[in-house]
Enzyme design. Structure first.
Site, PDB file in Angstrom:
ATOM      1  N   CYS A 115      -9.174  23.213 -31.118  1.00 26.52           N
ATOM      2  CA  CYS A 115      -8.806  24.619 -31.298  1.00 26.52           C
ATOM      3  C   CYS A 115      -7.357  24.795 -31.729  1.00 26.52           C
ATOM      4  O   CYS A 115      -6.993  25.822 -32.302  1.00 26.52           O
ATOM      5  CB  CYS A 115      -9.065  25.403 -30.016  1.00 26.52           C
ATOM      6  SG  CYS A 115     -10.799  25.390 -29.488  1.00 26.52           S
ATOM      7  N   HIS A 252      -5.007  32.071 -30.738  1.00 24.54           N
ATOM      8  CA  HIS A 252      -6.339  31.486 -30.802  1.00 24.54           C
ATOM      9  C   HIS A 252      -7.300  32.427 -30.097  1.00 24.54           C
ATOM     10  O   HIS A 252      -7.046  32.874 -28.975  1.00 24.54           O
ATOM     11  CB  HIS A 252      -6.321  30.121 -30.119  1.00 24.54           C
ATOM     12  CG  HIS A 252      -7.676  29.523 -29.907  1.00 24.54           C
ATOM     13  ND1 HIS A 252      -8.647  29.525 -30.885  1.00 24.54           N
ATOM     14  CD2 HIS A 252      -8.228  28.912 -28.818  1.00 24.54           C
ATOM     15  CE1 HIS A 252      -9.738  28.942 -30.405  1.00 24.54           C
ATOM     16  NE2 HIS A 252      -9.510  28.566 -29.170  1.00 24.54           N
ATOM     17  N   ASN A 282     -15.285  32.275 -30.336  1.00 27.10           N
ATOM     18  CA  ASN A 282     -14.307  31.201 -30.470  1.00 27.10           C
ATOM     19  C   ASN A 282     -14.724  30.328 -31.650  1.00 27.10           C
ATOM     20  O   ASN A 282     -15.686  29.573 -31.569  1.00 27.10           O
ATOM     21  CB  ASN A 282     -14.263  30.384 -29.181  1.00 27.10           C
ATOM     22  CG  ASN A 282     -13.218  29.277 -29.206  1.00 27.10           C
ATOM     23  OD1 ASN A 282     -12.702  28.930 -30.252  1.00 27.10           O
ATOM     24  ND2 ASN A 282     -12.925  28.719 -28.044  1.00 27.10           N
TER      25      ASN A 282
END
Length: 325
Positions: A115, A252, A282
């Protein structure tokens, strides 16, 4: 004294056509829209079609960035793709993007920091530009996380989505002061002792399979807020700036509670935060460039705005970049 700065010339993104609302998971899992929203802020996400791959998403986001910049593929010197879900073990997705765009020169490679991948890629692209290795770098985050999810694990499979975002970084001359446009500072970190908090249980060397995602959500949350805020402050300090100087945070997009906790720890208002997690879920390395591109398309950013991006992912790996729009 003049210096070379890496300035964002344009952005672009692509999302697969299939939109998956939370209600779809309630058909097969002990979950509900309320349960998912209350724990993550996610309302829907996009899943790639069966014949749609990470490289396809990356190429479409790249083309959008090129179109928005008024540039051709041959104007790009390098392609960096941040991804944890490549089409193949090798070659790199970036080389497939290079071929898909019709580039016959330059170089291309992938970065794998889960990520945090786009933050790492942005920092590396900046280094290439400052070193004179490239004038324009296409930096892409692209993922098809739907291919590595355990559909029986309601704690993880409802959180992730597919997509791609891209930016074109371009060398421009600056004064060396923090009033310059472009990337001003970065802060990168990792600590491999936390591997089992967030990982995929397969791999070429160990199992010969792709595996599926495993996560200890509470522990990841505990690490995320502290590490993200610390990294953002470190990058701001390197840039000679403070939280009060920040116009936008583009974090993020993992979990709305993590975003809120981090921003609160930075002493900033949520009004300064770009939030897309409700629509995308996500998307790992794609989440920051997706959010940047969406916000840019909406006209939120203005020349001179100070933007902080920060992310944490498996490894654990985490970091932040401070740039001036």
């Amino acid at each position: 004294m003049s210096v070379t700065r890496a300035v964002i010339r344009s952005t672009g993104h692509y999302l697969p056509a299939r939109v998956v609302p939370n209600a779809e998971f309630a058909k097969t899992l002990d979950t509900s829209d309320d349960w998912i929203v209350s724990r993550s802020g996610i309302e829907r996400r996009h899943f790639a079609a069966e014949d749609e791959y990470t490289s396809d998403l990356a190429i479409k986001a790249a083309r959008a960035a090129l179109d928005n910049a008024g540039l051709a593929a041959d104007d790009i010197d390098a392609v960096i793709v941040a991804t944890s879900t490549p089409d193949f073990t090798f070659p790199a997705v970036a080389t497939q993007v290079q071929a898909g765009l019709g580039m016959r020169s330059g170089f291309a490679f992938d970065i794998q920091a889960v990520c945090a991948g786009f933050v790492f890629a942005l920092a590396n692209a900046t280094g290439l530009i400052m070193a004179g290795q490239a004038k324009r770098v296409l930096v892409i985050g692209a993922e098809t996380f739907s291919r590595i999810l355990d559909w029986n694990d309601r704690s993880t499979c409802v959180l992730f989505g597919d997509g791609a975002g891209a930016v074109i970084l371009e060398a421009q001359t600056g004064t060396g002061k923090n009033t310059d446009r472009g990337v001003l500072a970065s802060d990168l970190n990792s600590d491999g002792q936390y591997r089992e908090l967030l990982y995929v249980d397969g791999g070429v060397s160990r199992t010969g399979t792709a595996g599926v995602l495993r996560m200890q959500g509470r522990e990841v949350f505990r690490h995320a807020v502290e590490k993200l805020a610390t990294s953002a402050n470190s990058a701001l300090d390197k840039a000679g700036l403070q939280a009060d100087d920040v116009d936008w945070v583009v974090p993020h997009q993992a979990n709305l509670r993590i975003i809120r906790g981090t921003v609160q720890k930075l002493g900033l208002s949520m009004e300064k935060v770009v939030v897309t997690v409700q629509d995308h879920g996500n998307t790992s390395a794609a989440s920051i460039p997706l959010a940047l591109s969406v916000a840019n398309a909406e006209g939120r950013f203005h020349p001179g705005d100070v933007i902080v991006t920060e992310a944490i992912g498996g490894g654990l790996s985490w970091g932040a970049v401070v740039l001036r729009w």
